[in-house]
Design a protein around this motif. Sequence first.
Motif, PDB file in Angstrom:
ATOM      1  N   TYR A   1     -31.673  65.418 -20.212  1.00 19.39           N
ATOM      2  CA  TYR A   1     -30.229  65.656 -20.270  1.00 19.39           C
ATOM      3  C   TYR A   1     -29.481  64.331 -20.109  1.00 19.39           C
ATOM      4  CZ  TYR A   1     -30.469  65.268 -15.145  1.00 19.39           C
ATOM      5  OH  TYR A   1     -30.694  64.808 -13.868  1.00 19.39           O
ATOM      6  N   ASP A   2     -28.274  64.302 -20.636  1.00 21.58           N
ATOM      7  CA  ASP A   2     -27.373  63.170 -20.468  1.00 21.58           C
ATOM      8  C   ASP A   2     -26.181  63.604 -19.628  1.00 21.58           C
ATOM      9  OD1 ASP A   2     -28.958  61.565 -22.042  1.00 21.58           O
ATOM     10  OD2 ASP A   2     -27.786  61.896 -23.879  1.00 21.58           O
ATOM     11  N   ILE A   3     -25.762  62.722 -18.741  1.00 17.23           N
ATOM     12  CA  ILE A   3     -24.591  62.971 -17.906  1.00 17.23           C
ATOM     13  C   ILE A   3     -23.342  62.435 -18.607  1.00 17.23           C
ATOM     14  CG2 ILE A   3     -23.398  62.186 -15.807  1.00 17.23           C
ATOM     15  CD1 ILE A   3     -25.261  64.457 -15.250  1.00 17.23           C
ATOM     16  N   TYR A   4     -22.290  63.241 -18.569  1.00 15.85           N
ATOM     17  CA  TYR A   4     -20.970  62.812 -19.033  1.00 15.85           C
ATOM     18  C   TYR A   4     -20.042  62.889 -17.824  1.00 15.85           C
ATOM     19  CZ  TYR A   4     -22.960  62.917 -23.648  1.00 15.85           C
ATOM     20  OH  TYR A   4     -23.744  62.653 -24.752  1.00 15.85           O
ATOM     21  N   TYR A   5     -19.729  61.720 -17.306  1.00 13.65           N
ATOM     22  CA  TYR A   5     -19.074  61.577 -15.999  1.00 13.65           C
ATOM     23  C   TYR A   5     -17.564  61.500 -16.178  1.00 13.65           C
ATOM     24  CZ  TYR A   5     -17.842  59.094 -11.627  1.00 13.65           C
ATOM     25  OH  TYR A   5     -17.282  58.683 -10.438  1.00 13.65           O
ATOM     26  N   SER A   6     -16.845  62.268 -15.353  1.00 15.23           N
ATOM     27  CA  SER A   6     -15.398  62.306 -15.476  1.00 15.23           C
ATOM     28  C   SER A   6     -14.753  62.563 -14.122  1.00 15.23           C
ATOM     29  CB  SER A   6     -14.996  63.408 -16.466  1.00 15.23           C
ATOM     30  OG  SER A   6     -13.603  63.535 -16.547  1.00 15.23           O
TER      31      SER A   6
ATOM     32  N   GLY B   1     -26.811  66.666  -4.347  1.00 13.23           N
ATOM     33  CA  GLY B   1     -27.304  67.138  -5.628  1.00 13.23           C
ATOM     34  C   GLY B   1     -26.624  66.441  -6.802  1.00 13.23           C
ATOM     35  N   PHE B   2     -25.356  66.123  -6.640  1.00 15.95           N
ATOM     36  CA  PHE B   2     -24.613  65.408  -7.677  1.00 15.95           C
ATOM     37  C   PHE B   2     -25.243  64.034  -7.907  1.00 15.95           C
ATOM     38  CE2 PHE B   2     -21.062  62.894  -9.360  1.00 15.95           C
ATOM     39  CZ  PHE B   2     -20.443  63.784 -10.234  1.00 15.95           C
ATOM     40  N   GLY B   3     -25.555  63.346  -6.809  1.00 18.71           N
ATOM     41  CA  GLY B   3     -26.177  62.028  -6.916  1.00 18.71           C
ATOM     42  C   GLY B   3     -27.542  62.084  -7.557  1.00 18.71           C
ATOM     43  N   GLU B   4     -28.336  63.072  -7.161  1.00 18.65           N
ATOM     44  CA  GLU B   4     -29.682  63.216  -7.735  1.00 18.65           C
ATOM     45  C   GLU B   4     -29.619  63.523  -9.227  1.00 18.65           C
ATOM     46  OE1 GLU B   4     -31.508  66.219  -5.372  1.00 18.65           O
ATOM     47  OE2 GLU B   4     -32.008  64.862  -3.709  1.00 18.65           O
TER      48      GLU B   4
ATOM     49  N   ARG C   1     -31.154  60.942 -18.323  1.00 20.69           N
ATOM     50  CA  ARG C   1     -31.631  59.992 -19.326  1.00 20.69           C
ATOM     51  C   ARG C   1     -30.602  58.882 -19.516  1.00 20.69           C
ATOM     52  NH1 ARG C   1     -31.829  59.949 -25.741  1.00 20.69           N
ATOM     53  NH2 ARG C   1     -29.747  60.784 -25.432  1.00 20.69           N
ATOM     54  N   ARG C   2     -29.363  59.283 -19.697  1.00 20.94           N
ATOM     55  CA  ARG C   2     -28.248  58.346 -19.876  1.00 20.94           C
ATOM     56  C   ARG C   2     -27.025  58.836 -19.105  1.00 20.94           C
ATOM     57  NH1 ARG C   2     -28.105  58.059 -26.490  1.00 20.94           N
ATOM     58  NH2 ARG C   2     -29.864  56.622 -26.838  1.00 20.94           N
ATOM     59  N   ILE C   3     -26.112  57.906 -18.838  1.00 20.44           N
ATOM     60  CA  ILE C   3     -24.816  58.245 -18.263  1.00 20.44           C
ATOM     61  C   ILE C   3     -23.732  57.741 -19.207  1.00 20.44           C
ATOM     62  CG2 ILE C   3     -23.208  57.834 -16.355  1.00 20.44           C
ATOM     63  CD1 ILE C   3     -25.626  57.628 -14.513  1.00 20.44           C
ATOM     64  N   ASN C   4     -22.851  58.638 -19.574  1.00 20.16           N
ATOM     65  CA  ASN C   4     -21.702  58.297 -20.409  1.00 20.16           C
ATOM     66  C   ASN C   4     -20.436  58.523 -19.593  1.00 20.16           C
ATOM     67  OD1 ASN C   4     -22.936  58.000 -23.321  1.00 20.16           O
ATOM     68  ND2 ASN C   4     -23.898  59.813 -22.419  1.00 20.16           N
ATOM     69  N   ILE C   5     -19.626  57.497 -19.453  1.00 18.06           N
ATOM     70  CA  ILE C   5     -18.401  57.612 -18.656  1.00 18.06           C
ATOM     71  C   ILE C   5     -17.251  58.025 -19.572  1.00 18.06           C
ATOM     72  CG2 ILE C   5     -16.775  56.420 -17.144  1.00 18.06           C
ATOM     73  CD1 ILE C   5     -19.045  54.568 -16.330  1.00 18.06           C
ATOM     74  N   LEU C   6     -16.783  59.255 -19.388  1.00 22.05           N
ATOM     75  CA  LEU C   6     -15.650  59.748 -20.168  1.00 22.05           C
ATOM     76  C   LEU C   6     -14.341  59.219 -19.586  1.00 22.05           C
ATOM     77  CD1 LEU C   6     -16.718  63.482 -20.673  1.00 22.05           C
ATOM     78  CD2 LEU C   6     -17.270  61.482 -22.083  1.00 22.05           C
TER      79      LEU C   6
ATOM     80  N   TYR D   1     -22.449  56.523  -7.200  1.00 23.27           N
ATOM     81  CA  TYR D   1     -23.315  57.137  -8.198  1.00 23.27           C
ATOM     82  C   TYR D   1     -23.364  56.320  -9.485  1.00 23.27           C
ATOM     83  CZ  TYR D   1     -22.548  60.925  -4.932  1.00 23.27           C
ATOM     84  OH  TYR D   1     -22.460  61.673  -3.787  1.00 23.27           O
ATOM     85  N   ILE D   2     -22.328  55.555  -9.728  1.00 23.84           N
ATOM     86  CA  ILE D   2     -22.315  54.702 -10.913  1.00 23.84           C
ATOM     87  C   ILE D   2     -22.992  53.368 -10.610  1.00 23.84           C
ATOM     88  CG2 ILE D   2     -20.856  53.534 -12.604  1.00 23.84           C
ATOM     89  CD1 ILE D   2     -20.981  56.582 -12.885  1.00 23.84           C
ATOM     90  N   THR D   3     -22.684  52.782  -9.468  1.00 20.52           N
ATOM     91  CA  THR D   3     -23.297  51.494  -9.131  1.00 20.52           C
ATOM     92  C   THR D   3     -24.806  51.621  -8.970  1.00 20.52           C
ATOM     93  OG1 THR D   3     -22.827  51.855  -6.773  1.00 20.52           O
ATOM     94  CG2 THR D   3     -21.200  50.605  -8.022  1.00 20.52           C
ATOM     95  N   ASP D   4     -25.272  52.794  -8.569  1.00 21.43           N
ATOM     96  CA  ASP D   4     -26.720  53.013  -8.434  1.00 21.43           C
ATOM     97  C   ASP D   4     -27.418  53.179  -9.789  1.00 21.43           C
ATOM     98  OD1 ASP D   4     -26.506  52.877  -5.730  1.00 21.43           O
ATOM     99  OD2 ASP D   4     -26.755  55.021  -5.353  1.00 21.43           O
ATOM    100  N   ASN D   5     -26.644  53.363 -10.842  1.00 20.63           N
ATOM    101  CA  ASN D   5     -27.232  53.664 -12.150  1.00 20.63           C
ATOM    102  C   ASN D   5     -26.639  52.812 -13.265  1.00 20.63           C
ATOM    103  OD1 ASN D   5     -29.042  56.232 -11.788  1.00 20.63           O
ATOM    104  ND2 ASN D   5     -27.182  56.680 -10.622  1.00 20.63           N
ATOM    105  N   LEU D   6     -26.324  51.578 -12.976  1.00 17.41           N
ATOM    106  CA  LEU D   6     -25.701  50.713 -13.973  1.00 17.41           C
ATOM    107  C   LEU D   6     -26.571  50.548 -15.217  1.00 17.41           C
ATOM    108  CD1 LEU D   6     -24.132  47.879 -11.754  1.00 17.41           C
ATOM    109  CD2 LEU D   6     -22.914  49.638 -13.053  1.00 17.41           C
ATOM    110  N   ASP D   7     -27.885  50.591 -15.024  1.00 15.57           N
ATOM    111  CA  ASP D   7     -28.785  50.396 -16.160  1.00 15.57           C
ATOM    112  C   ASP D   7     -28.821  51.585 -17.111  1.00 15.57           C
ATOM    113  OD1 ASP D   7     -29.985  51.862 -14.047  1.00 15.57           O
ATOM    114  OD2 ASP D   7     -31.962  51.557 -14.921  1.00 15.57           O
TER     115      ASP D   7
END
Length: 335
Positions: free
Chosen positions: A4-9, A68-71, A77-82, A91-97
């Motif tokens: 799954y891909d995360i779409y963060y907002s 659970g949100f952090g996990e 697979r990917r994070i997309n910032i909407l 949660y973003i700084t931990d997953n910059l890559d």
Amino acid sequence: MEKYDIYYSTGGGSVIGGGADVWVNDWIENIAPHLNTKPILAIHRTRPPEFKDDLGIEVVWQGDDVKGFGELLNNARRINILHGYYSPHRYITDNLDKIHTNAVHCNVQQCMKASFILDLEHSFHFYMVQEWEDKIVEHAKYPFWIGIDEPKLNKEHDHLLHIPNFYEFKHNKDVVDNNIVGFAARMETRKCPHFLQGIKSELTTDPKDVLWWKRNLDIDTTDWKIYKFNYEFLGKFYNRGWGISHSAHIYEPFGYSIFQAIDYGKLPILAKDWLPKYDYPFRAQSPEEFKEQYETICKLSTKERQEYLVPLRDYLRKFDNKKQWTEQLLKLYNE
């Protein structure tokens, strides 16, 4: 486990406080159904009681289950910032890559200096960190600017794309011949609500923010009629009889409220830095200039107002491009 891909907002759905949330809703409607990898919309706030859970996409709320949100972000697979915060979040700084895309909705440097440009003692804006904007744009594989004009951020980012928002003109009303001014925006400094002092006006915004301007900058609001902002009733506000739009918001990236006002037949007073290539006479960047432009418009006939409104609306139709917007974003997300 299914990929799954995360779409963060920070908002979306029935929770709409500004243009970025409208952008997220356009994403939900036009992009989410066509993604190749399972999307999960991760909203960084607590689920409000009034939220309507009918978006057709899985939604998780940070405030409902912080761990659970952090996990969920850690295992994506990917994070997309909407639309993200304008300052670092764990949660973003931990997953910059993992950051694949980042929609850039404002220029932090410009927002933070708005009070200096406007010669105001205090500034009203979100908490912002310039270094964070630079960092998050740099780390995203595909950052993109949503504004109408080419991006001009604090630093040059060679990989920053330009994918403007879209606005569909659905009303195309004739000009409203009335001298009351309308204002439909947050009371941020860059929106310049103080330009309306001494002018009969109607505003849809947060009344608490109006009080901030009265207390901190001694703004006289006696000529204002305030309607508490509710996106559900925004159309009713634009259908009211006011005829001139306060659209002189400096450093405005896109400006849904400007497009809406023009769509509903309101002749706008624009900022000098919004759509600068279009030759439009009614522009202001100070209360004095705004008052002068207002008084000029008041003297115009209905026919003259219409002759200014229609060509501007026709020019803006180049942003009535939902199909192009959808195709550009799906190309990035489905890569």
